[in-house]
Design a protein around this motif. Structure first.
Motif, PDB file in Angstrom:
ATOM      1  N   GLY A 101       0.841  -1.192   0.000  1.00 44.03           N
ATOM      2  CA  GLY A 101       0.000   0.000   0.000  1.00 44.03           C
ATOM      3  C   GLY A 101       0.870   1.234   0.000  1.00 44.03           C
ATOM      4  N   GLU A 102       0.209   2.378   0.207  1.00 41.94           N
ATOM      5  CA  GLU A 102       0.917   3.646   0.148  1.00 41.94           C
ATOM      6  C   GLU A 102       1.162   4.172   1.567  1.00 41.94           C
ATOM      7  N   VAL A 103       2.285   4.842   1.709  1.00 51.01           N
ATOM      8  CA  VAL A 103       2.626   5.368   3.031  1.00 51.01           C
ATOM      9  C   VAL A 103       2.715   6.881   3.049  1.00 51.01           C
ATOM     10  N   ASN A 104       2.624   7.375   4.239  1.00 50.68           N
ATOM     11  CA  ASN A 104       2.557   8.807   4.526  1.00 50.68           C
ATOM     12  C   ASN A 104       3.861   9.518   4.118  1.00 50.68           C
ATOM     13  N   LEU A 105       3.740  10.796   3.902  1.00 54.04           N
ATOM     14  CA  LEU A 105       4.893  11.613   3.527  1.00 54.04           C
ATOM     15  C   LEU A 105       4.620  13.035   3.959  1.00 54.04           C
ATOM     16  N   HIS A 106       5.660  13.834   3.944  1.00 55.58           N
ATOM     17  CA  HIS A 106       5.475  15.252   4.210  1.00 55.58           C
ATOM     18  C   HIS A 106       4.589  15.819   3.098  1.00 55.58           C
ATOM     19  N   GLU A 107       3.707  16.698   3.440  1.00 57.05           N
ATOM     20  CA  GLU A 107       2.763  17.252   2.458  1.00 57.05           C
ATOM     21  C   GLU A 107       3.496  17.741   1.201  1.00 57.05           C
ATOM     22  N   GLY A 108       3.165  17.139   0.079  1.00 55.63           N
ATOM     23  CA  GLY A 108       3.771  17.551  -1.187  1.00 55.63           C
ATOM     24  C   GLY A 108       5.252  17.219  -1.282  1.00 55.63           C
ATOM     25  N   ALA A 109       5.750  16.432  -0.348  1.00 57.85           N
ATOM     26  CA  ALA A 109       7.176  16.042  -0.293  1.00 57.85           C
ATOM     27  C   ALA A 109       8.086  17.230  -0.019  1.00 57.85           C
ATOM     28  N   LEU A 110       7.521  18.344   0.400  1.00 61.59           N
ATOM     29  CA  LEU A 110       8.324  19.546   0.647  1.00 61.59           C
ATOM     30  C   LEU A 110       8.456  19.786   2.151  1.00 61.59           C
ATOM     31  N   GLY A 111       9.373  19.041   2.753  1.00 60.20           N
ATOM     32  CA  GLY A 111       9.595  19.170   4.191  1.00 60.20           C
ATOM     33  C   GLY A 111      10.090  17.855   4.725  1.00 60.20           C
ATOM     34  N   ALA A 112      10.583  17.853   5.966  1.00 56.80           N
ATOM     35  CA  ALA A 112      11.296  16.664   6.438  1.00 56.80           C
ATOM     36  C   ALA A 112      10.858  16.218   7.828  1.00 56.80           C
ATOM     37  N   THR A 113       9.544  16.361   8.133  1.00 53.34           N
ATOM     38  CA  THR A 113       9.074  15.846   9.423  1.00 53.34           C
ATOM     39  C   THR A 113       7.895  14.879   9.289  1.00 53.34           C
ATOM     40  N   THR A 114       7.172  14.918   8.168  1.00 53.33           N
ATOM     41  CA  THR A 114       6.021  14.036   7.947  1.00 53.33           C
ATOM     42  C   THR A 114       4.967  14.188   9.042  1.00 53.33           C
ATOM     43  N   ASP A 115       4.765  15.440   9.419  1.00 50.17           N
ATOM     44  CA  ASP A 115       3.625  15.772  10.290  1.00 50.17           C
ATOM     45  C   ASP A 115       2.551  16.270   9.335  1.00 50.17           C
ATOM     46  N   ASN A 116       1.818  15.315   8.769  1.00 52.53           N
ATOM     47  CA  ASN A 116       0.964  15.657   7.625  1.00 52.53           C
ATOM     48  C   ASN A 116      -0.387  16.208   8.083  1.00 52.53           C
ATOM     49  N   PRO A 117      -0.750  17.403   7.623  1.00 51.26           N
ATOM     50  CA  PRO A 117      -1.978  18.040   8.113  1.00 51.26           C
ATOM     51  C   PRO A 117      -3.243  17.273   7.721  1.00 51.26           C
TER      52      PRO A 117
END
Lengths: 432, 432
Positions: A101-117
C-alpha cells in the motif's frame, strides 16, 4: 500457511494494530494476500521470479499505485486515483514483489518531518512522539516498524536519506536519471530521485537493480553505462580512499551525530579504507541548501500549480512556500540554480580525487514532532542531488542504546553498485 | 626578420588594412611584435615553449585581456579595463601564444550576427555584406581572414560553432567544465563554454589542450578524467558508429546545408564510419532552443544587471531581451530549464547507443547582414550546451565553389580528444 503468506499476514496485522501511527495511507490487504500466495506457489515450485519474489513494499504516497489515491500527501489530491503504476512500482511487481500500500509523507514532499496536516502525524518506531523525518517519513517508519520489508521513497534534497537516518534504516538516492520517475508526482524534477529504503544496505541492491532503467515516461531518464551494476565485491575496503568534507565543520551537528560519524570512520578504516580530509571547495552547505529550497519551491509551484487556486487543497503553510517560489522572480531563481550548480560542481571536483565522500547523513537524530524542525536538516544530503550523484545512508548504532546515528557515502555518477558494496562493508564492521 | 615576426607583421598589416570590417576591437601591436621576437628567439634556440609558441590568437571581446577594455561588445563596458587575463588567455600566453587583441562579437554575446551597434557590423571574409554569424563573429572572421592563426570564442547555444560554420572554419565547444571560465563576462553560466576556432580541426587540439583544466575562478569548473586527452588515433573511422538525429527533419534547413551534410556523411562513411539514423527522443529542437533563449535572457539579466539601469549602456534591443528574461517569472523560467534538461537527457540517451551524433552545424549558411536573422540559427547547436557535451564544427566545401556548409560531431562527455581526432578524418576525407 506458507512463509510469504504468513509474513504478509503478520505485517498487515502490525499495520492494522497501530492506525494512530499514521504510517500507511492505505493498505491493499486483499491484493497483497493474493500476491503472497502466488509468491509462495512460485517459490514452492522452485520458480521464483527473482530475488524480490515475495518481498513486501511500502510505496511513498507520491508514487502512483494503479487504482489507489495518488495523493502526494496533499488534501486536494485525496480523490485522484492513479490509472497505472509508477514505473518503479510496476517494475517491482514484475519481479514478484508485493505492494502493501501507500505510506505517509510530508505534504507535497516539501519538508522533512512528515507531520501531515491531512493524513496525520507519522510516528517514528524508534520512540514515541519522534518525527520519522521526511519527506519519505512513512517509508522509513514502515521499514523500521517491520510493517514492510522495503519501501520506495523519493529524494529531492535528502528525502530518502533523512528518514532513513532518523528511523535507523538504510536508503539510497541513486544517480540522477538511473531510476525512471514515470508516475511520480514531482516536487522539483531537477532534483527528484526515486530510491529504496530497507533495514540493511544489502537489501537495497536488489530493489535498486529492479527499478533502474530508462523510462519513456520520464523526460530526464538516462541510459546507465553497463558498468553501473558492477558492485565491486572485494573482501574489504583496501585501496579505497574516502574523503571527509571539511565543510562538515560549517554545519551545526548534534554531538551524538559526530560521535556516530567517528564510529563510522573507524569502521571504514577497520575495513581497510583510507580516510582523508578534503575541501569541497565551492560548497557552502547552508547557502547551497537555501538555493535548492527556492528551486524546490519554484519547481513545486509549477508541479502543483493547479492546487494553488483551489481552496483548502493544500495547507496554508505549503501554499506559502510554493507562492514564495512562484513569486521569487527570475533573477533570484537564476541565483538559486547557480548555487546548486556550483555545489554540484564542487562535489564532482572533490570526487575526482577520492573514491567516495563520507559524511553524516543529517546534522541531528530524530527529534520530537513537538519541536520545530531545524533549518539545516538537508545541509549534508542536498549536495548529492545538486551533483546528480548516488548517496547511500546507513545507520550507525550508538553504544548507549539510544537513537542511532547515520553515515552517508556519496559516490561518482553511476557508481551505485560499488557504493552499496562499500557501504555493506562499513555496515558489517559496525555490527562487529 | 624571422618567421614568427614576419607572420605577425603580415597579420597586423592585414588587420590595419581593413578597419571597416570591424573584426578587431583593439590590436595590441607593440606587445604582439615583442612576443613574436621572443618566440622567434626561443624557436631559434631550439627551446619553444610548446606547440603554440608563436601561434597568434584573436580573443573574443567578452574574455578579459589584462589592460584592455573588457567590453563584451557592450557600450556601457567600453571603459572597463581588465585587471588580469582570463584563465584561457593566461594559459595561452604561458605556452608562448601571441595575443593579437580583442575581436568583435554580438552585443553581450546574445545573438548570432555580430552586427554590433557600438563596435560595428563585423564582416565575413567569405563575402561582402555577409554576417560572420555569432556571437563569436569576430573570432570566426579573424581566422577566416588570416588575421590570426586561431581565435578564442565562447559558446552558449552555438556561439563558437555558428560563426565557424558561416566563416568556413573549424571550432569546438568543449565538454562543460573542461575549460575554466575565469575572466569571462558571462551570458548564461549554465550554458557558457570557452572554445577555440581555427582554420582546420587539427589546429584546435593544441589550443584546447592548453586552455583546459580546473579553474578556481570558475565555480562550475570540473576535473576532467585523465582519459579526456586520449585522442584516439586510428588510421580511419572503422568500427565507429555515428548517429544522424531524425530531428534534423524538424528544422528548416537550407538545401545547400543538406547537400553539404550529405557530403559529410559520405566522407564519414568513406573514412570507415557506420552511419545510422537515431531518434533523439525527447528533443524538440525549436522548443528546446526557445527554452535555452529564455534561460540565456534571464541569466544574462543577472550577469548584466548593472547595465540595465544605465542610460545607453546597452542597446534597446538587448535591453528588451534581458528585461524579458528578468520579468519572465519563476514558473516560465522553471519550464525553460526543464526544456533544456529534457533535451540534454535526450542527447545523453542517444549518445549511449552511438559513438557520436553527426548533424549540420547551422540550418543556413552565411546570409547578408541586411536580411533578418532566422530564428532557428541555434536549433542544431544548442543541444550540446544543454547536454554539456563536446561538439566540433568543421567546414564542408561545396562543389560549386560558393559558401561552404558545416558539419558537427557531438560526442559523449570528456570525449573531446577523440571527437577532434574523428573530425580530422572527416576533414581529410572531404579534402580528397
Amino acid at each position: 500457511m506458507k512463509a510469504i503468506a504468513r509474513k504478509v499476514a503478520d505485517q498487515l496485522e502490525r499495520i492494522a494494530a497501530r492506525p494512530e501511527d499514521a504510517i500507511f495511507l492505505r493498505v491493499d490487504a486483499d491484493r497483497a494476500i493474493a500476491a503472497a500466495e502466488a509468491s509462495d506457489a512460485r517459490i514452492a515450485a522452485g520458480r521464483p521470479l527473482g530475488p524480490l519474489d515475495g518481498v513486501t513494499v511500502a510505496v511513498k504516497g507520491n508514487l502512483a499505485v494503479a487504482g489507489a489515491p495518488w495523493t502526494a500527501g496533499i488534501a486536494g489530491w485525496r480523490g485522484r486515483i492513479a490509472e497505472r503504476d509508477a514505473t518503479a512500482v510496476a517494475r517491482l511487481r514484475a519481479t514478484g514483489a508485493i505492494i502493501l500500500g501507500e505510506v505517509n509523507l510530508h505534504e507535497g514532499a516539501l519538508g522533512a518531518t512528515t507531520d501531515n496536516p491531512t493524513f496525520g502525524r507519522c510516528a517514528n518506531p524508534l520512540g514515541a512522539g519522534l518525527t520519522p523525518g521526511g519527506s519519505s517519513g512513512g517509508s522509513g517508519a514502515a521499514v523500521a516498524a517491520g510493517m514492510a520489508d522495503v519501501a520506495l521513497g523519493t529524494d529531492t534534497m535528502g528525502s530518502v536519506r533523512i528518514p532513513a537516518a532518523y528511523c535507523g534504516v538504510a536508503g539510497i538516492k541513486p544517480t540522477a536519471g538511473l531510476v525512471g520517475r514515470g508516475g511520480l508526482a514531482y516536487l522539483a524534477p531537477t532534483l527528484d530521485s526515486v530510491g529504496p529504503l530497507a533495514p540493511s544496505v544489502a537489501r537495497l541492491w536488489p530493489v535498486l537493480a529492479a527499478i533502474a532503467g530508462p523510462d519513456v515516461r520520464d523526460p530526464d531518464s538516462l541510459a546507465a553505462p553497463a558498468a553501473w551494476t558492477e558492485g565491486q565485491q572485494p573482501c574489504d575496503l583496501s585501496g579505497l580512499t574516502f574523503g571527509v568534507p571539511r565543510q562538515i565543520d560549517d554545519v551545526d551537528c548534534e554531538p551524538a551525530v559526530l560521535t556516530a560519524f567517528a564510529l563510522a570512520l573507524e569502521a571504514a578504516r577497520a575495513a581497510g579504507a583510507e580516510i582523508v580530509t578534503v575541501d569541497v571547495a565551492g560548497w557552502e552547505p547552508g547557502r547551497a541548501r537555501r538555493g535548492g529550497l527556492l528551486v524546490s519551491e519554484a519547481e513545486g509551484a509549477v508541479a502543483m500549480a493547479a492546487l494553488m487556486d483551489v481552496e483548502d487543497a493544500i495547507s496554508a503553510y505549503l501554499q506559502g512556500l510554493l507562492a514564495y517560489g512562484r513569486d521569487a522572480g527570475a533573477p533570484r531563481l537564476v541565483d538559486a540554480y547557480a548555487r546548486m550548480r556550483a555545489a554540484g560542481a564542487a562535489c564532482h571536483r572533490a570526487l575526482a580525487a577520492v573514491d567516495a565522500l563520507i559524511l553524516p547523513t543529517a546534522p541531528q537524530r530524530a527529534f520530537p514532532h513537538d519541536r520545530p524542525a531545524p533549518a539545516n536538516q538537508a545541509d549534508l544530503t542536498a549536495i548529492a542531488n545538486f551533483a546528480g550523484v548516488p548517496a547511500v545512508a546507513l545507520p550507525v548504532p550508538l553504544a548507549e542504546g539510544g537513537l542511532p546515528g547515520s553515515v552517508q557515502l556519496v559516490g561518482k555518477p553511476w557508481s551505485d553498485g560499488s557504493l552499496l558494496a562499500w557501504a555493506e562493508h562499513i555496515e558489517a564492521e559496525l555490527a562487529t
